[in-house]
Scaffold this motif. Structure first.
Motif: not given
Length: 211
Positions: A123-130, A156-158, A134-135, A106-109
């Motif tokens: 923070d939410p982007w790289f945890k999202t199953d889309k 990458a984040i849009t 998701n990393i 996991n990670y936290a900013v």
């Protein structure tokens, strides 16, 4: 009269000093609580005190703080504080939970000054199953994470390629520090394909607040 004014000034100074110290203590306590909660979030299941057992590594002049996690006396991984100075607005500080094999738990900013509504989505982007966002669960022992624009596998984040690069750089740095791998720490040089952070245009967006 002079003595009265002097006494008033002394009392006022004392009150202001006490208030300032109280404010500093409150901020410090809040930051400590935030960090402790972040450690529990990124690497759950430990029964030791990672904060007490934490240690620092100075790699190429950059300080990384590592919080070892143990269960029944056995190491189960660590939470690693890492930083990239290459965000759109400068420093991005995160904490990454890694298991003993280098898999991201996991990670936290912890800190950033990225654009609200764009880079702040990290923070939410790289945890999202889309798609390939998701990393969580990625095995860093197999290689560094990169955005797809740079030949990697992470979306990458849009409109926030610079932020995304910097975030992944911090994640990669956390793993390198965990291993004690000096060569694995990315340099602080911006990587923007020759474009200034203030003028980069990606994903159809442009302007100083979009990247």
């Amino acid at each position: 009269m002079f003595l009265s004014l002097t006494l008033i000034c002394i009392i006022a100074s004392g009150v202001l000093g006490a208030m300032n110290n109280a404010t500093k203590d409150a901020i410090a306590a809040s930051q400590k609580a935030k960090l402790e909660n972040a450690i529990k979030e990124v690497i759950p299941g430990f029964d030791n005190d990672p904060g007490t057992e934490a240690y620092e590594k100075d790699i190429n002049g950059t300080i990384f703080r590592i919080y070892p996690a143990k269960k029944n006396g056995q190491a189960i991984g660590a939470a690693v504080e890492a930083v990239s100075m290459n965000g759109f607005s400068g420093e991005i500080r995160i904490i990454v939970g890694l298991d003993e094999k280098g898999k991201i738990l996991n990670y936290a900013v912890l800190q950033h000054a990225e654009t609200p509504g764009l880079g702040s989505k990290m923070d939410p982007w790289f945890k999202t199953d889309k798609n390939n966002q998701n990393i969580i669960g990625k095995d860093l022992s197999k290689g560094n994470l990169k955005v797809t624009k740079d030949g990697g596998e992470v979306d990458a984040i849009t409109a926030s390629t610079i932020t995304s690069r910097a975030f992944l750089e911090a994640v990669n740095n956390a793993y390198a520090a965990f291993l004690g791998n000096t060569d694995g720490i990315s340099s602080a040089t911006n990587q923007t394909d020759g474009n200034s952070a203030a003028t980069e245009q990606t994903d159809g967006y442009s302007g100083a607040t979009q990247h």
